[in-house]
Structure formats: C-alpha cells, structure tokens
Design a protein around this motif. Structure first.
Motif, PDB file in Angstrom:
ATOM      1  N   SER B 338       6.839  14.792  -7.428  1.00 15.15           N
ATOM      2  CA  SER B 338       6.703  13.353  -7.692  1.00 15.15           C
ATOM      3  C   SER B 338       8.045  12.659  -7.570  1.00 15.15           C
ATOM      4  CB  SER B 338       6.188  13.101  -9.109  1.00 15.15           C
ATOM      5  OG  SER B 338       4.936  13.647  -9.292  1.00 15.15           O
ATOM      6  N   ASN B 339       9.054  13.240  -8.188  1.00  9.26           N
ATOM      7  CA  ASN B 339      10.380  12.629  -8.137  1.00  9.26           C
ATOM      8  C   ASN B 339      10.906  12.605  -6.716  1.00  9.26           C
ATOM      9  OD1 ASN B 339      10.360  12.237 -10.856  1.00  9.26           O
ATOM     10  ND2 ASN B 339      11.440  14.122 -11.332  1.00  9.26           N
ATOM     11  N   TYR B 340      10.616  13.674  -5.987  1.00  4.03           N
ATOM     12  CA  TYR B 340      11.034  13.738  -4.591  1.00  4.03           C
ATOM     13  C   TYR B 340      10.421  12.575  -3.821  1.00  4.03           C
ATOM     14  CZ  TYR B 340      11.721  15.918   0.042  1.00  4.03           C
ATOM     15  OH  TYR B 340      12.075  16.189   1.337  1.00  4.03           O
ATOM     16  N   ALA B 341       9.119  12.371  -4.030  1.00  8.77           N
ATOM     17  CA  ALA B 341       8.435  11.274  -3.347  1.00  8.77           C
ATOM     18  C   ALA B 341       8.978   9.934  -3.788  1.00  8.77           C
ATOM     19  CB  ALA B 341       6.935  11.348  -3.613  1.00  8.77           C
ATOM     20  N   ALA B 342       9.233   9.810  -5.066  1.00  7.91           N
ATOM     21  CA  ALA B 342       9.677   8.521  -5.596  1.00  7.91           C
ATOM     22  C   ALA B 342      11.051   8.149  -5.078  1.00  7.91           C
ATOM     23  CB  ALA B 342       9.688   8.573  -7.117  1.00  7.91           C
ATOM     24  N   LEU B 391       0.184   9.024  -8.015  1.00  7.02           N
ATOM     25  CA  LEU B 391       0.642   7.639  -8.041  1.00  7.02           C
ATOM     26  C   LEU B 391       1.903   7.453  -7.218  1.00  7.02           C
ATOM     27  CD1 LEU B 391      -0.009   6.758 -11.771  1.00  7.02           C
ATOM     28  CD2 LEU B 391      -1.277   5.965  -9.789  1.00  7.02           C
ATOM     29  N   HIS B 392       2.743   8.495  -7.206  1.00 13.62           N
ATOM     30  CA  HIS B 392       3.978   8.373  -6.450  1.00 13.62           C
ATOM     31  C   HIS B 392       3.760   8.603  -4.971  1.00 13.62           C
ATOM     32  CE1 HIS B 392       6.505   9.009 -10.208  1.00 13.62           C
ATOM     33  NE2 HIS B 392       6.805   7.839  -9.721  1.00 13.62           N
ATOM     34  N   VAL B 393       2.941   9.590  -4.674  1.00 15.31           N
ATOM     35  CA  VAL B 393       2.813  10.003  -3.286  1.00 15.31           C
ATOM     36  C   VAL B 393       1.749   9.219  -2.539  1.00 15.31           C
ATOM     37  CG1 VAL B 393       2.233  11.951  -1.817  1.00 15.31           C
ATOM     38  CG2 VAL B 393       3.645  12.286  -3.835  1.00 15.31           C
ATOM     39  N   LEU B 398      -6.472   4.909  -4.380  1.00 11.14           N
ATOM     40  CA  LEU B 398      -7.058   4.809  -5.710  1.00 11.14           C
ATOM     41  C   LEU B 398      -8.127   5.868  -5.915  1.00 11.14           C
ATOM     42  CD1 LEU B 398      -7.434   1.008  -6.399  1.00 11.14           C
ATOM     43  CD2 LEU B 398      -5.904   2.626  -7.478  1.00 11.14           C
ATOM     44  N   ASP B 399      -8.749   6.262  -4.828  1.00  6.50           N
ATOM     45  CA  ASP B 399      -9.823   7.249  -4.971  1.00  6.50           C
ATOM     46  C   ASP B 399      -9.258   8.592  -5.437  1.00  6.50           C
ATOM     47  OD1 ASP B 399     -10.149   8.486  -1.589  1.00  6.50           O
ATOM     48  OD2 ASP B 399      -8.520   7.378  -2.535  1.00  6.50           O
ATOM     49  N   TYR B 400      -8.059   8.931  -5.002  1.00  4.72           N
ATOM     50  CA  TYR B 400      -7.432  10.160  -5.494  1.00  4.72           C
ATOM     51  C   TYR B 400      -7.205  10.060  -6.990  1.00  4.72           C
ATOM     52  CZ  TYR B 400      -6.281  12.071  -0.862  1.00  4.72           C
ATOM     53  OH  TYR B 400      -6.343  12.599   0.395  1.00  4.72           O
ATOM     54  N   ALA B 401      -6.627   8.916  -7.400  1.00  3.49           N
ATOM     55  CA  ALA B 401      -6.332   8.740  -8.820  1.00  3.49           C
ATOM     56  C   ALA B 401      -7.622   8.831  -9.622  1.00  3.49           C
ATOM     57  CB  ALA B 401      -5.646   7.409  -9.059  1.00  3.49           C
ATOM     58  N   LYS B 437       2.514   1.978 -12.973  1.00  7.25           N
ATOM     59  CA  LYS B 437       2.731   2.070 -11.547  1.00  7.25           C
ATOM     60  C   LYS B 437       2.299   0.789 -10.859  1.00  7.25           C
ATOM     61  CE  LYS B 437       3.314   3.666  -7.446  1.00  7.25           C
ATOM     62  NZ  LYS B 437       4.600   3.911  -6.894  1.00  7.25           N
ATOM     63  N   TYR B 438       1.120   0.318 -11.219  1.00  8.20           N
ATOM     64  CA  TYR B 438       0.579  -0.799 -10.448  1.00  8.20           C
ATOM     65  C   TYR B 438       0.940  -2.156 -11.008  1.00  8.20           C
ATOM     66  CZ  TYR B 438      -2.110   2.717  -8.022  1.00  8.20           C
ATOM     67  OH  TYR B 438      -2.476   3.803  -7.292  1.00  8.20           O
ATOM     68  N   ASN B 439       1.446  -2.203 -12.245  1.00  6.92           N
ATOM     69  CA  ASN B 439       1.834  -3.484 -12.834  1.00  6.92           C
ATOM     70  C   ASN B 439       0.730  -4.511 -12.757  1.00  6.92           C
ATOM     71  OD1 ASN B 439       4.305  -2.951 -13.770  1.00  6.92           O
ATOM     72  ND2 ASN B 439       5.397  -3.645 -11.963  1.00  6.92           N
ATOM     73  N   ASP B 440      -0.490  -4.028 -12.654  1.00 12.91           N
ATOM     74  CA  ASP B 440      -1.558  -4.971 -12.414  1.00 12.91           C
ATOM     75  C   ASP B 440      -2.831  -4.359 -12.936  1.00 12.91           C
ATOM     76  OD1 ASP B 440      -3.045  -6.348  -9.392  1.00 12.91           O
ATOM     77  OD2 ASP B 440      -3.430  -6.656 -11.520  1.00 12.91           O
ATOM     78  N   ILE B 441      -3.338  -4.910 -13.987  1.00 10.93           N
ATOM     79  CA  ILE B 441      -4.500  -4.338 -14.633  1.00 10.93           C
ATOM     80  C   ILE B 441      -5.686  -4.293 -13.674  1.00 10.93           C
ATOM     81  CG2 ILE B 441      -5.353  -6.510 -15.576  1.00 10.93           C
ATOM     82  CD1 ILE B 441      -5.445  -3.105 -17.311  1.00 10.93           C
ATOM     83  N   ASP B 442      -5.683  -5.199 -12.718  1.00  7.89           N
ATOM     84  CA  ASP B 442      -6.741  -5.234 -11.711  1.00  7.89           C
ATOM     85  C   ASP B 442      -6.994  -3.866 -11.115  1.00  7.89           C
ATOM     86  OD1 ASP B 442      -6.809  -8.318  -9.786  1.00  7.89           O
ATOM     87  OD2 ASP B 442      -7.563  -7.758 -11.761  1.00  7.89           O
TER      88      ASP B 442
END
Lengths: 148, 824
Positions: B338-342, B391-393, B398-401, B437-442
């Motif tokens: 994750s950190n690598y991706a980020a 979330l990072h990669v 959204l379907d993965y999450a 991550k998304y900063n957006d409740i939507d």
C-alpha cells in the motif's frame, strides 16, 4: 452552547456574553456594560428593544446604560450608526444564519480598535466567497461627557 | 533457585571474560614481539572460552564481542605478517593445527579474511571452503555465533558485480551461494535450539528420575528443586523461545546481505534467491523461524520484487505451520505494498498487471479458511489491510472495496454483535479508511456492504462510527444533495438519530449527548439542493428520521430543520408560481409541514422553543402574504404562552418576542390585528413584577405606530399605552414605599419619558409638550424627594436624556422647533 462558548474563550479569555432569544442558559445577563480605555461599552442582544433594529429605541437603551458604544445584534444585519450620544454597532451574524430581517445574510463580524479617544471599527464581511474589509472611524469629543 | 541460576551465569561470564582477557594480554605481548607461534597459541586459548555451554545467548554475546575485538587486532597482525613475507597459504595451514575445532575455525575465518584481501586465491574459493568447514560446529549457540563471525568478516569481500573481488562471469552466483548456504545452516542451528536440552545443570535425561525422586522426597526439598532447574516444560519452552528471539537477527542478517548484493537483480531473486530461502523456511517446520523469516523477507527485499513474486510468496503461506501468525505477515506485506503504491503512482499499472488484488484476496481467503479458529480480530485486521491496499492501489474500483467489505460481512455473520474491544476498534478503522481516502461520503454511501458491517457494532461503537462519518462530512464540507443519499446517510448514522434497541440509555453523559446532537444539527445544515423539489424531498426525509429521535433529541434536531424549511420558503418566494398544478412544492405545503413539526416539541415538552419557532414561521408567512397561516402560527404561540409558560422570566422574554414579531407584521387585517394586539397588551399588563409590566406595556405602544405603514399610526392608542405604563410605574412606586419605606428607582419613569420623546418626534399629535414637561418635573421631584433611594444609574439616564433634549433643541430646523418649548 458550550462548544461555541469554549471556542470563543480559546480566541480570547476575556469573554463577555449577553443572552440571545434562543439561549436557554440563564446565567447570561440581559445586558452588560464594561469600560475599555476611555470608552464605556454596553452589550445587549436586542430582542428586548422594541421595535427590533430601530435606531431611536436603541439610542434610548444607550442612554439608559450610559455608554458611548452600544453593541447589539438580533437582526443579523451589519449596521454602524453614529449619533450625538455615541455609536451603535450591530456586527451582523458571524455564521450568516437565517434572519427574518434580511434575505441576504452575508456572514460578518467586527473588530474595534480603541485607542485614546478614538475608535476604529473594522468590518469583515464574507461576500460571494471573498472576505471584504471596511473601516469606520469614530472620535469621542471630550466635551460630551466627563470620563468615567 | 532461579535467582541462583542467574547468579551462576554471572559468575561464569565473569570467569570467561577473565580468562579471555588474560590470554589476550599474552597474545598482545606476542603480537608486539612478532612472535607468530605464541600469538597463535594464546589466541587459540583465548578463543577456547567460547567453547562454553554454560551461558545464555545474551551472555555468550558479551563474551563473543570481546573475542571479536581481539580478533580484529589479530587480523591486522596477520596482514602485517604477510607483508613481511609470510605466506598466507602457509598461515591458512598453520592455524588449522589448533587443538580444538572452535578456536581453529575462528582463526581460519580470520586468516581467510586476509587471504581474500590478498587476492592470492579467488574469493569464492576461500568462502566456499570456510562455509563448509563451519559445519564442524553443530552446537546451536556456538555455531550461530561462529557463522555470524564468518558473515561479518566476509561482508565486504563478497565477489559481487563491481566489487574488487569479482572473479569471472559467474561470481555473483558464487556470492549468493555462499550467503544462502550460511543462511541455511544458521537457520538449521537456530531451529535446533528449540529442541535442545536446557543448558543449566539439570539435563533432560535426569528429569524423569528426579521427578520420581521428588515425589518421594520431603516437602521442602521438593520446593527447592521445583524452583531451581526443573521449572516444568512450559516454563522451559518460554525461556527457550526468549533465547531464540535474542538470536534471530543473526539469522536474518543473511537475508539482509542478500538484498544488498548488487548482482542480485529481479531475475536472480525470482529464480534463485527466493525459492531457496522459501524452501528452507517451509522445510524447517519451525513456527518461530517461519514467522520471523517471512516477515524478514517482506521487510528486507524491495517492494517491486514482491509484486513480481507475489504468487511464489503467497504460495508459501499455506505450507507454513498452522500456528504461524500468518495474518500479521500478510498484513505487513499489504501495508508495504500500500505504501509503495501511495508513494509512487507510476507503479500502479504494475499492480494491475500482476493482478495483485485478486491474488491477495484469494490468499487471505485461503488462510481464513484454513485457520478455522482465527479470532474475529484477526479476520478484520486482514481485511482492513486489504482494504487499505485496495484504496491505495485501485481507488477507482469501488467494487473491489465493496468486495472486501462483503467478505468481512460474510465472516462476521452468524456471530452476533461484537464484544471484543480490539475487534470493534479494528472495524472502526476499517470503516474510516474509505472516508479518509475519498473525502466524500458519497463514495462511501455507494459501498453496499458498508451499512451491513455497521450492524455488527455495539451501540457505543455505532455512535462513534456515526460521529466519525459526520465529522468527515463537516470537515470536507460535503454537500449531500439528494433525498436518496440523505436516506442512506441517516441509515448509517441511526445510532445518533434514535435509540437503537428500543431501550433508553440513561447512562449517557449529558455533555457527550449534547455534542452528539449538535453535530447532527450541524449535519442537517449541510443537506441542500438548489432544486426546490429535491430540497423539499430532503426536508421530508430528514423530518421522517428525526421524529424517531424521541423527546431528548427533538430540541436539537427540530430547529435546524425548521430553518432549512424557512430558507426554502424564501427561495420559493423568489420564483413564480408553478402553473402546472398542485403537485409541486408551495410555501403553504411547507408551512403545513412546519406546523406539524413544531408541534412535536410539545412531547418534549419544550414550549419556549416551540413559541420562538412558531413566531419565526409567522414572520415568514407574513412575508408570503399568507394571512391565515400567519394567524394560525400566532394562535399556536399564544396558546403555548397561556398554557405552558409559567416561569416569570420566561414570560417576560416571551412577551417581548410576541410584541416584537407582531410589530413587524403587515399581513393582518384590522380584526385579526386587533385581536392579537389586545392579547399581547393583556399579557404585558399581567406580568408578575410591576416594573416588567410597565416596560412591556410601553413596548406595546409600538404596536399602534408602525413607521412604514400609514394605516397603523394610531396616536391615541399609543398615548393610552404610555399612560397605562405610567400608572403602573406609579403603583410600583407606592408599593415599594409601603413595603420597604423607600420609593425605589425612577428608571421606569425615565424610560417612559424617552418613549414620549420618541413619539413626539415621530409626530404623534397626542403627545404634547405639556405632557413631556410634567413628566420631566415629576421625575425631578421624585429624585429629590427624601424617600427616594439614591440611584446613580437612574441619575445618569435622566441626565443623558436631558442632554439629548438639549441636543435636539440645538439641531435647528423642524426638530429644533419642536423641542424649543421644552424646558430642561
């Protein structure tokens, strides 16, 4: 509301509050007077002064409290009047809250710089996402009354 | 005694150090006099101290370090010797004559180091020889330290690409082979420690014999023995594991060395290094080693290598011992990735190419399946790491999450609400990740499994999560703009909206409750859509939810809803009437809704709040020219005043609010206005305290004189009010005199005087100069009278009023004329 009270206290520990019509907390007084430098200031929310927002009626309160500057609110409309007895300032609403007085509530607040016999009123207004600042000068003539 | 054991170790260590130092002393003497023979003799003796079996690894290390330092000096001497003409090959032979194998090997490694430096033989040959020779020591602790020594001295002499020791083409392979071999042997020794007999004086063979002896022996002896060496198997195991832990870095160091070898590229890692290392890891079948080494591999080798060897790495996991904490290993791997991706978005395509997500997902699934007893905390931790990874990669997937959350739900189902604190904390962190991550409740609202997971949280945590969600919305100033989203959102935060399991929780802290509800109130303000129809739907949705909140919540949630509705009414005023019939939203509809909403406050009960809200609604109805609606709101307010507000102070404030609002109403016809005014005046006159009565009554005078409406300028009624106020003030004076002997303050009179002046200026013909004059005289007399109490405030007020009159006189013009005849 305790949160807001605490927030203000964090901005300045010297906090003076008077009761608004939605304040359930009865420890806030209806009005308050204090002296800053050469000026006597009075604070009153203003819902107690009928008609609401009426200059002459507010001037009467000013005479009653015997103050140079009266700070009042309730209408959520910024106003600054000068009359022979002194100055009446309504800083408006800091949050731009709904008001039955005006359809366009721009959030605003006021800073007063009191220096000797002069007070400079800085008005900060949030209009269309931008902060606009205005300045009004008031000078207290030494002859109007003896200094308290 | 255990303490005795430790004391003994201290003694032995001290003895070892003493012996070592003594021989070192003689060795130095030999070095100084270039006496090779003696140097070898004394160094061998010195190194014999390392032959001990009596020390724990920790203490052995202390001894070893001293030896190590001495050997550096010896090495320098050897180098000098070769410069003086001594053949290194001969030296290499010579040291092998040392009597005992351990000193022999230490010396050999030391010479080997010089040998390699001399370049008289290829590095690979010397290294190969040394690593093979070290097999001679099979004792775990001694062997580990010996091989560690070999690793240390060979570190900078590996035949790596670009190194000065690089031989022919294949030398990197030799270097790798050397390290791998050393690693493998060290691991074997390390694992063997687990099954090794305890190193203190009771050996395992004696154990059973002693056991029976103890059973027959007396109580005290049994105790003494029990507390000494024979601690029992569990205690032994712990001790051994602790000792093993102390040594693990010796083994792990080899992997680190491998990662530093320049020549080890991805290809070599994939084909040779990783498979060999994993082979050893799997085959050693030791829990401690497997856990540590897997973690080591993950931490030590670059992330891009891991990505490309994901299959192999993950494939090893099911082959490990079932007791290995594989979930932590996997979590750490995912964290790294994750950190690598980020940190480096360029590598994201690589992730996609190797199908990292599905591989990890499958691996986790397999692990969970295999470890049936894995506690919930473990499962959540794994999925939490996977979610962070996703979330990072794959932020756009959204379907993965949702898949990850779904797997969580599946695992949690059937277990009821979580009781484990750590697990709930982990779930909170799982659910917070998408928000951050998304900063957006939507986006979070789109995850279908999100609310399902929240079902498994206990009530407290549910509230915590709801608060986090609200905070996220407030912080990001997210506008929630459709009724559907509002519905979904309120579903998520239902822990704050109502009492969840039907029972009321009285233990909730007052302050916390208030904060919670205030944040809900703030949230309601964030719900907005420019489109009127949609906004009305939003309001209806919010209303539906907050009405389930119960009496304690309504005072917080109803006001923001009311004001949102009033704002909508304003918006409607600006638009033209919709010609398409009554399906659309109208101010009337909204006012109906408002009426029903404010009504619910009677259940709390909160009459003062309700009164204020009714008056606000009345003003808004006034602005819409809806007379009946406004009248209805006033009626409701008046009923509340008469029936529910009995506190005197509250009555005073309520009266002013009524008068103030009524004064601004222009929509009422004469009859309605009269009725309401009459009532308001009545309330004023009936307040408890006379001064309050007087004030409220003169305030009512404004009801009969409104500046911007010519048909409300009834001078007579104004005067009546003022006179009535005067009468009441008088009565108050007399009462005070009777009750207390002094007449009390003249302030009410001064106030009324000011009101006289007010209407005088406005041009009310009923206010005469005479009336004003007599009032001034009245006040003056009162103030000078004996029975009056001195009141500086009243004095100042009167003085400033007189000053005001003076000022007006001096103004000149129409005003000056008016005031001319007033004498002060």
């Amino acid at each position: 509301m305790q949160e807001v009270h605490d927030y203000f206290k964090s901005l300045c520990p010297d906090l003076h509050v008077t009761r608004g019509e939605y304040d359930e907390d009865s420890r806030y007084p209806e009005n308050k007077t204090l002296t800053i430098g050469q000026f006597k200031l009075g604070i009153c929310h203003g819902h107690q002064v009928i008609p609401w927002g009426d200059l002459d009626s507010l001037a009467m309160l000013q005479r009653q409290l015997d103050v140079d500057i009266l700070v009042t609110g309730h209408t959520h409309q910024f106003k600054a009047y000068k009359h022979e007895g002194g100055v009446v300032i309504n800083p408006g609403s800091a949050t731009g809250a709904y008001s039955s007085f005006t359809y366009d509530v721009n959030p605003s607040f006021v800073l007063m710089d009191i220096d000797g016999l002069r007070v400079v009123v800085y008005v900060y207004e949030l209009i269309d996402g931008e902060v606009k600042v205005d300045k009004i000068d008031f000078k207290k003539t030494a002859t109007t009354r003896s200094a308290h | 005694m255990m303490a005795e054991g430790v004391e003994d170790e201290e003694k032995w260590l001290a003895a070892g150090i003493a012996g070592l130092q003594q021989n070192a002393f003689y060795m130095h003497r030999a070095l100084d006099s270039n006496n090779l023979r003696d140097a070898l003799k004394y160094s061998a003796q010195m190194l014999s101290e390392l032959r001990t079996s009596k020390l724990s690894p920790h203490k052995y290390y202390a001894l070893y370090m001293r030896a190590f330092d001495e050997l550096r000096k010896l090495e320098m001497f050897f180098k000098e010797e070769t410069r003086r003409g001594c053949s290194i090959i001969n030296l290499y032979e010579l040291v092998q004559h040392a009597g005992n194998i351990l000193p022999r090997l230490y010396l050999l490694c030391t010479v080997g180091s010089v040998y390699i430096k001399s370049k008289e033989a290829p590095a690979k040959d010397v290294l190969k020889d040394l690593v093979e020779m070290c097999r001679g020591i099979q004792h775990p602790v001694r062997g580990l330290f010996l091989r560690s020594y070999l690793a240390q001295v060979s570190r900078d002499k590996l035949p790596d690409i670009g190194s000065e020791y690089e031989g022919d083409a294949d030398s990197v392979m030799d270097a790798v082979e050397f390290v791998l071999q050393n690693f493998t042997e060290m691991n074997k020794l390390w694992v063997r420690m687990q099954h090794q007999v305890g190193h203190d004086f009771w050996s395992c063979r004696c154990y059973s014999a002693c056991q029976s002896f103890i059973l027959l022996a007396d109580h005290e002896l049994r105790l003494a023995v029990g507390l000494s060496g024979l601690q029992g198997p569990a205690r032994e195991k712990d001790k051994r594991e602790k000792e093993r832990s102390e040594l693990r870095d010796l083994v792990g160091k080899n992997l680190h060395v491998l990662s530093q070898i320049e020549g080890v590229d991805l290809e070599m890692y994939k084909e040779i290094v990783l498979p060999r290392v994993l082979e050893q890891v799997v085959n050693c079948k030791d829990e401690l080693a497997q856990y540590y080494l897997m973690d080591c591999i993950i931490q030590v080798f670059p992330d891009e290598y891991h990505l490309q060897t994901l299959d192999v790495l993950l494939g090893a996991c099911p082959q490990l011992q079932p007791s290995v904490d594989i979930k932590t290993v996997l979590s750490r791997l995912m964290e790294r990735l994750s950190n690598y991706a980020a940190s480096n978005t360029d590598v994201l395509p690589e992730f996609l190419q190797v199908k990292a997500f599905s591989k990890l997902n499958n691996a986790i699934g397999k692990v969970i399946e295999a470890q049936v007893d894995m506690p919930t905390l473990g499962v959540i931790t794994l999925y939490s790491s996977l979610l962070t990874f996703t979330l990072h990669v794959h932020p756009d997937r959204l379907d993965y999450a949702d898949q990850v959350l779904g797997a969580c739900v599946k695992k949690l189902s059937g277990k009821g609400m979580l009781e484990d604190n750590k697990a709930t904390k982990q779930i909170v962190s799982l659910l917070s990740a998408p928000l951050e991550k998304y900063n957006d409740i939507d986006t979070a609202l789109k995850l279908s499994n999100y609310p399902l997971i929240m079902e498994y949280l206990d009530i407290e945590t549910n509230k915590v999560m709801a608060t986090i969600i609200i905070q996220s919305i407030l912080k990001n100033k997210t506008r929630i703009s459709t009724a559907d989203k509002v519905e979904a959102l309120f579903g998520l935060i239902k822990g704050l909206i109502k009492d969840l399991d039907g029972t009321v929780h009285d233990e909730v802290d007052e302050d916390d409750f208030r904060e919670e509800q205030n944040s809900v109130a703030r949230l309601i303000q964030m719900l907005y859509n420019d489109d009127i129809e949609e906004m009305f739907k939003i309001i209806c949705t919010v209303r539906k939810h907050i009405l389930t909140g119960g009496p304690k919540r309504l005072p917080f949630t109803v006001p923001p809803l009311v004001f949102s509705s009033l704002k909508l009414v304003r918006q409607l005023q600006g638009k033209d009437e919709n010609p398409f019939g009554d399906a659309s939203t109208t101010p009337k509809k909204i006012f109906q809704l408002l009426n029903q909403t404010v009504e619910t406050l009677s259940n709390v009960p909160a009459p003062e709040l309700a009164l204020r809200l009714y008056l606000q609604c009345a003003e808004a109805a006034n602005d819409c020219d809806l007379e009946p609606v406004a009248y209805e709101f006033f009626t409701q307010a008046y009923i509340l005043y008469e029936e529910e507000i009995s506190d005197s102070r509250a009555q005073v404030t309520a009266t002013y609010l009524i008068i103030g609002t009524l004064q601004r109403m222009h929509v009422f016809g004469v009859e309605n206005r009269d009725t309401l005014t009459h009532k308001a005046t009545g309330y004023s006159a009936k307040l408890l305290k006379k001064p309050d009565q007087s004030r409220a009554v003169y305030a009512c005078s404004h009801l009969f004189w409104v500046d911007d409406q010519d048909n409300i300028k009834d001078g007579e009624r104004v005067l009546l009010c003022l006179k009535r106020a005067l009468r009441i003030a008088n009565a108050a004076q007399q009462m005070a005199n009777a009750a207390r002997g002094s007449t009390g303050s003249v302030t009410p009179f001064v106030e009324i005087l000011n009101k006289y002046l007010y209407f005088f200026e406005k041009g009310n013909p009923q206010i005469t100069v005479d009336a004003i004059q007599s009032l001034i005289e009245l006040i003056t007399t009162e103030m000078q009278s004996d029975s009056s109490t001195p009141d500086p405030a009243a004095d100042a007020f009167f003085a400033s009023t007189l000053r005001y009159i003076q000022f007006q006189k001096q103004k000149g013009g129409a005003i000056g004329e008016k005031y001319d005849s007033i004498q002060v």
